[in-house]
Design an enzyme around this catalytic site. Structure first.
Site, mmCIF file in Angstrom:
data_model
loop_
_atom_site.group_PDB
_atom_site.id
_atom_site.type_symbol
_atom_site.label_atom_id
_atom_site.label_comp_id
_atom_site.label_asym_id
_atom_site.label_seq_id
_atom_site.Cartn_x
_atom_site.Cartn_y
_atom_site.Cartn_z
ATOM 1 N N ASP A 55 0.856 -1.175 0.000
ATOM 2 C CA ASP A 55 0.000 0.000 0.000
ATOM 3 C C ASP A 55 0.906 1.243 0.000
ATOM 4 O O ASP A 55 2.112 1.148 0.264
ATOM 5 C CB ASP A 55 -0.863 -0.070 1.272
ATOM 6 C CG ASP A 55 -1.642 1.193 1.523
ATOM 7 O OD1 ASP A 55 -2.343 1.640 0.608
ATOM 8 O OD2 ASP A 55 -1.530 1.750 2.635
ATOM 9 N N ASP A 57 -0.316 5.048 1.033
ATOM 10 C CA ASP A 57 -0.586 6.025 2.098
ATOM 11 C C ASP A 57 -0.420 5.409 3.489
ATOM 12 O O ASP A 57 -1.085 4.420 3.824
ATOM 13 C CB ASP A 57 -2.021 6.572 1.964
ATOM 14 C CG ASP A 57 -2.164 7.543 0.791
ATOM 15 O OD1 ASP A 57 -1.283 8.418 0.637
ATOM 16 O OD2 ASP A 57 -3.144 7.432 0.032
HETATM 17 N N1 MG7 Z 1 -10.269 8.672 0.074
HETATM 18 C C1 MG7 Z 1 -10.988 8.100 -0.894
HETATM 19 N N2 MG7 Z 1 -11.541 9.042 -1.677
HETATM 20 C C2 MG7 Z 1 -11.160 10.241 -1.192
HETATM 21 C C3 MG7 Z 1 -11.410 11.574 -1.608
HETATM 22 O O1 MG7 Z 1 -12.105 11.862 -2.565
HETATM 23 N N3 MG7 Z 1 -10.808 12.545 -0.850
HETATM 24 C C4 MG7 Z 1 -10.025 12.253 0.227
HETATM 25 N N4 MG7 Z 1 -9.464 13.254 0.909
HETATM 26 N N5 MG7 Z 1 -9.783 10.999 0.624
HETATM 27 C C5 MG7 Z 1 -10.348 9.999 -0.081
HETATM 28 O O2 MG7 Z 1 -5.616 6.235 0.172
HETATM 29 C C6 MG7 Z 1 -6.904 5.790 -0.018
HETATM 30 C C7 MG7 Z 1 -7.837 6.416 0.992
HETATM 31 O O3 MG7 Z 1 -8.218 7.718 0.601
HETATM 32 C C8 MG7 Z 1 -9.485 8.031 1.131
HETATM 33 C C9 MG7 Z 1 -12.361 8.798 -2.840
HETATM 34 C C10 MG7 Z 1 -10.104 6.743 1.627
HETATM 35 O O4 MG7 Z 1 -10.165 6.785 3.040
HETATM 36 C C11 MG7 Z 1 -9.145 5.680 1.134
HETATM 37 O O5 MG7 Z 1 -9.014 4.577 1.999
HETATM 38 MG MG MG Z 2 -2.789 3.096 3.668
#
Ligand code: MG7
Ligand code: MG
Length: 311
Positions: A55, A57
């Site tokens: 992964d 992040d």
């Molecule tokens: N995650 C998913 N989406 C979004 C978004 O549109 N904005 C933000 N700020 N965060 C988002 O690394 C993946 C993680 O990013 C988040 C569509 C979700 O929590 C997902 O697990």
């Molecule tokens: Mg992660």
């Protein structure tokens, strides 16, 4: 070599002080014997059978920095781009407030969660349509986070590159940010592939995300369908999986049943409540470990054994 001689070599190459990392207080294993066995199989099997699926992040990046400054996620980097209007940021935040609790709800059935995640990623894509955003702007924001990789990440990526071990960075976040951070951190080697969501452009303006959508619960073989990476996943049967979310443990699902997988989980938030679940999901759970030392110890043992083999 006799079995006995081989065993001796392995015991001599795996540095005890590295393995000792596994016995630190913040390292939890449900089944240490199994971990030891897989470690040794990976060392004996050598680099040609190995691959890493990780992964991005808060797995490649730190969950916590020592100076207390926050690390932005790949979507966070997008939202920090000033060309995007406040209206977009507001609506994106609304979506986050609505869907994030669903994503982490331990009680909701998986099929409902998946439906909601598809909605979230779709709506975010739709929100982006028509705006102008250059990669250079993402790069400028990402440059502030190139120092946010876990300690010893460079050593880890250097070693993987040297040993020609393929690395799949599998991210449900934004691929444009992921690649930008990895490039600027100088770890985007030829053995590294990124499967993620990339911005789609039409006539120079944003047009959502490219397909297929990768969301938090389809980070597995189903999303690899038709992808050139698929063959690789099927040919290298010693797999190191790394993640910080429970869903990351499924990233190697679908590989042949004969594969050997070691799953390393980085746990930080709500460590106490989550520990049991993490231990049931990952073979090795590292609590508030902001380094790559454990996967690195394994690879160093692989490399040493390889050196002995080549004498
Ligand atoms: N995650 C998913 N989406 C979004 C978004 O549109 N904005 C933000 N700020 N965060 C988002 O690394 C993946 C993680 O990013 C988040 C569509 C979700 O929590 C997902 O697990
Ligand atoms: Mg992660």
């Amino acid at each position: 070599l006799s079995k006995e001689q081989e065993r001796n070599i392995v015991e001599n190459v795996i540095r005890l002080e590295d393995i000792a990392l596994l016995w630190n207080d913040n390292c939890k294993m449900k089944n240490p014997e199994r971990v030891k066995q897989i470690f040794n199989e990976f060392v004996m099997g050598g680099p040609d059978r190995l691959q890493v699926v990780s992964d991005f992040d808060y797995t490649i990046t730190k969950q916590r920095k020592s100076d207390g400054s926050p690390v932005l996620s790949s979507f966070g980097i997008l939202n920090a781009c000033e060309s995007l209007p406040t209206k977009f940021i507001e609506e994106s935040n609304n979506l986050h407030n609505k869907y994030r609790p669903i994503e982490i709800d331990p009680h909701l059935p998986m099929d409902e969660k998946v439906q909601c995640m598809i909605e979230w990623w779709t709506k975010t894509g739709e929100l982006l349509v028509g705006f102008k955003l250059e990669q250079s702007e993402i790069d400028a924001v990402a440059s502030k986070y190139k120092d946010s990789l876990r300690d010893n990440s460079h050593k880890l990526f250097d070693t993987l590159n040297r040993l020609n071990i393929p690395v799949l960075v599998f991210s449900a976040g934004l691929g444009n940010s992921v690649i930008s951070v990895l490039k600027q951190a100088n770890v985007m080697y030829p053995n590294v592939s990124v499967i993620s969501n990339f911005l789609q452009y039409k006539n120079g303006l944003l047009d959502g995300f490219q397909k297929p959508m990768i969301h938090s619960f389809n980070k597995n073989e189903t999303a690899l369908d038709r992808h050139k990476y698929y063959d690789l996943v099927h040919n290298r049967d010693h797999i190191i999986v790394m993640g910080d979310s429970l869903g990351d443990a499924d990233m190697a699902n679908g590989v042949p049943a004969s594969s050997h997988i070691i799953k390393i989980g980085f746990l930080y938030d709500h460590a106490e409540e989550s520990l049991e679940k993490y231990m049931n999901t990952f073979d090795i759970v590292l609590i508030d470990d902001q380094t790559m030392n454990v996967p690195l110890a394994l690879l160093e043992a692989v490399e040493k054994k390889e050196a002995v083999r080549n004498i």
